[in-house]
Write an enzyme that holds these catalytic residues in place. Structure first.
Site, short mmCIF file in Angstrom:
data_model
loop_
_atom_site.label_atom_id
_atom_site.label_comp_id
_atom_site.label_asym_id
_atom_site.label_seq_id
_atom_site.Cartn_x
_atom_site.Cartn_y
_atom_site.Cartn_z
N ASP A 54 0.84 -1.20 0.00
CA ASP A 54 0.00 0.00 0.00
C ASP A 54 0.88 1.25 0.00
OD1 ASP A 54 -1.80 2.01 0.38
OD2 ASP A 54 -2.41 1.41 2.40
N GLU A 132 31.36 10.02 5.09
CA GLU A 132 31.88 9.88 6.45
C GLU A 132 30.79 10.28 7.46
OE1 GLU A 132 36.55 11.08 5.47
OE2 GLU A 132 35.18 12.60 6.24
N GLU A 134 29.00 10.84 10.75
CA GLU A 134 29.32 10.95 12.17
C GLU A 134 28.06 10.73 12.99
OE1 GLU A 134 32.85 14.29 11.45
OE2 GLU A 134 30.83 14.90 12.01
N GLU A 187 35.33 11.42 17.55
CA GLU A 187 35.33 12.69 16.83
C GLU A 187 35.50 13.86 17.80
OE1 GLU A 187 35.37 14.58 14.32
OE2 GLU A 187 35.60 13.11 12.71
N GLU A 194 33.01 8.33 14.72
CA GLU A 194 32.96 8.14 13.27
C GLU A 194 33.51 6.77 12.92
OE1 GLU A 194 35.48 9.73 9.52
OE2 GLU A 194 34.37 11.30 10.55
N HIS A 249 30.62 14.20 5.44
CA HIS A 249 31.44 14.66 4.33
C HIS A 249 31.41 13.61 3.23
CE1 HIS A 249 33.95 16.77 7.71
NE2 HIS A 249 32.75 17.32 7.54
N ARG A 320 40.22 22.87 5.18
CA ARG A 320 39.02 22.37 5.83
C ARG A 320 38.06 23.48 6.24
NH1 ARG A 320 39.68 16.89 7.25
NH2 ARG A 320 41.81 16.17 6.94
N GLU A 337 36.03 16.56 -1.81
CA GLU A 337 35.27 16.36 -0.57
C GLU A 337 34.27 17.49 -0.40
OE1 GLU A 337 35.95 15.96 4.28
OE2 GLU A 337 37.59 16.63 2.97
N ARG A 339 31.63 19.06 1.95
CA ARG A 339 31.66 18.92 3.40
C ARG A 339 30.36 19.29 4.12
NH1 ARG A 339 36.40 18.48 5.85
NH2 ARG A 339 35.91 19.95 7.53
#
Length: 447
Positions: A54, A132, A134, A187, A194, A249, A320, A337, A339
């Site tokens: 359904d 990644e 977390e 972390e 992580e 990330h 970063r 990456e 982020r």
């Protein structure tokens, strides 16, 4: 009988499977499933015909006047569930969703990603992604309020890191589920952990993210029951004020003929022109992307300046503090990456829109400009403006209003999911904005 079906039946016999879970996700990436007894003599029919369910009972799928949908197991996703008892062993198949006339259902998030991947496959590309995710291990205080399970920080060790046994047990169970775990650690935030797993084709990775979240919660719940503790896992982006939030990330790359087309040994930075254009596409659409990659009200409690939050629309090599970072690895490991995503996103939809944004960059040769190699967190507002660095949306309201005018992402999701998603976000924001919180009562009650 098809050889693949024969092989799966033999594996199910060997694994002593008694129950089969047919799993899919709703619009928000929440796992749904129906469990059926394992009758090996019926497996061929199950794989070919699927089973009806359904669809009107799943928000964002179909109306009650046309409610029938069909679940068809993807045979390649077979996995015994390690947290279920051996005497009633269960396995899981991830399903694709079809209409009764055999057409792919337009509201199936997994189908949206498959469509995006089929589109680039025609041009010879494959899209790999390594997330990644977390998460926090959460305990409760004497009054029943959630608190972090420990007070440890980044890469800490026991005894201050109380997650060591958790991560070891979780890693073992995830390996039994077929995950190739690359690393696990504490972390930045208290109680935050992580477990990173190896990148793969985007569809397999999206399947893995759903399994990862479901497995961790189930395994930790079993551990808590066995140990007599009241702890659990949360993927909530910002569960605690004043602490770092949880992100996901996403490392991504494009391959063609077995070669990573983001790599170019002849260029100054080791990146190809396609990689630069892909970055350009992600940056151009980043504000609209946040509605999908950061889909909850709470997501924007994490996306604030400070706490190393990736809120600045820019890219950098190893930087970063930028939204997009290019890790130093080169050759086949060259990757981008992105982020900002957090683990509450629906990975099928998030991966699909990131891919479409990046491919728009390649198609239209979008120049990302020069990389930012300074710490953006330390810049004043005036200095950021001088460098042309804008911020991601600061609220769900701002994000979905940017998203609703983005034709590239609308095309990526299709009209059904685009409209259903926006409708859900409107309702979520309206529900949130009328609430009265303890903060307000403390600040304004005496006025």
């Amino acid at each position: 009988m098809d050889k693949k079906i024969e092989n799966i039946i033999e594996r199910m016999k060997s694994d002593n499977i008694k129950f089969i879970r047919l799993q899919f996700v709703d619009l928000h990436g929440i796992p749904k499933n129906v469990s059926i007894p394992c009758r090996l003599e019926n497996m061929e029919d199950l794989f070919k015909d699927g089973i009806l369910f359904d669809g009107s009972s799943i928000p964002g799928f179909v109306g009650i006047n046309a409610s029938d949908l069909v679940l068809k197991p993807d045979i390649s996703t077979y996995s015994p569930l390690s947290w279920r008892p051996e005497e009633s062993a269960s396995c899981r198949f991830i399903c694709d969703i079809y209409t009764p006339d055999g057409k792919p259902f337009a509201g199936d998030p997994r189908g949206i990603l498959k469509k995006a991947l089929a589109k680039i496959k025609e041009e010879g590309y494959t899209y790999n992604i390594g997330p990644e995710p977390e998460f926090f291990i959460v305990d409760t205080d004497d009054d029943g309020y959630p608190i972090p399970h420990d007070t440890a920080g980044y890469f800490d060790v026991e005894p201050v890191d109380k997650g060591t046994d958790f991560r070891r047990e979780l890693t073992t169970n995830l390996q039994e589920l077929g995950f190739e775990v690359e690393a696990s650690h504490h972390e930045v935030g208290p109680g935050q952990n992580e477990i990173a797993f190896k990148f793969d084709d985007a569809l397999k990775t999206a399947d893995a993210v759903i399994t990862f979240k479901q497995a961790i919660k189930a395994i930790v719940a079993n551990m808590a029951e066995f140990d007599g503790f009241d702890y659990r896992v949360t993927f909530m982006p910002k569960p605690f004020f004043g602490e770092s939030g949880s992100g996901m990330h996403c490392h991504q790359s494009l391959f063609k003929d077995g070669e990573n087309i983001f790599a170019d040994d002849e260029s100054e930075n080791g990146l190809s022109q396609e990689a630069m254009w892909f970055i350009g596409g992600l940056l151009k659409h980043s504000a609209a992307l946040t509605a999908v990659t950061n889909p909850t009200v709470n997501s924007y409690k994490r996306l604030v300046p400070g706490y190393e939050a990736p809120v600045y629309i820019s890219y950098g090599l190893q930087n970063r503090s930028a939204l997009i970072r290019v890790p130093s690895a080169r050759g086949k490991a060259t990757r981008i990456e992105y982020r900002s995503p957090d683990p509450t996103c629906n990975p099928y939809l998030a991966f699909a829109v990131m891919l479409e944004a990046g491919m728009d960059g390649i198609k239209n040769k979008i120049d990302p400009g020069e990389p930012i190699e300074i710490n953006i967190y330390e810049l004043s507002e005036e200095e950021r403006e001088e460098n042309g660095i804008e911020l991601l949306p600061s609220s769900l309201w701002e994000a979905y209003h940017t998203f609703e005018t983005n034709e590239i992402l609308k095309e990526a999701l299709g009209e059904h999911i685009f409209n259903a998603f926006l409708d859900a976000k409107y309702k979520e924001w309206d529900e949130y904005r009328v609430q009265v919180f303890g903060y307000e009562q403390k600040k304004y009650l005496d006025l």
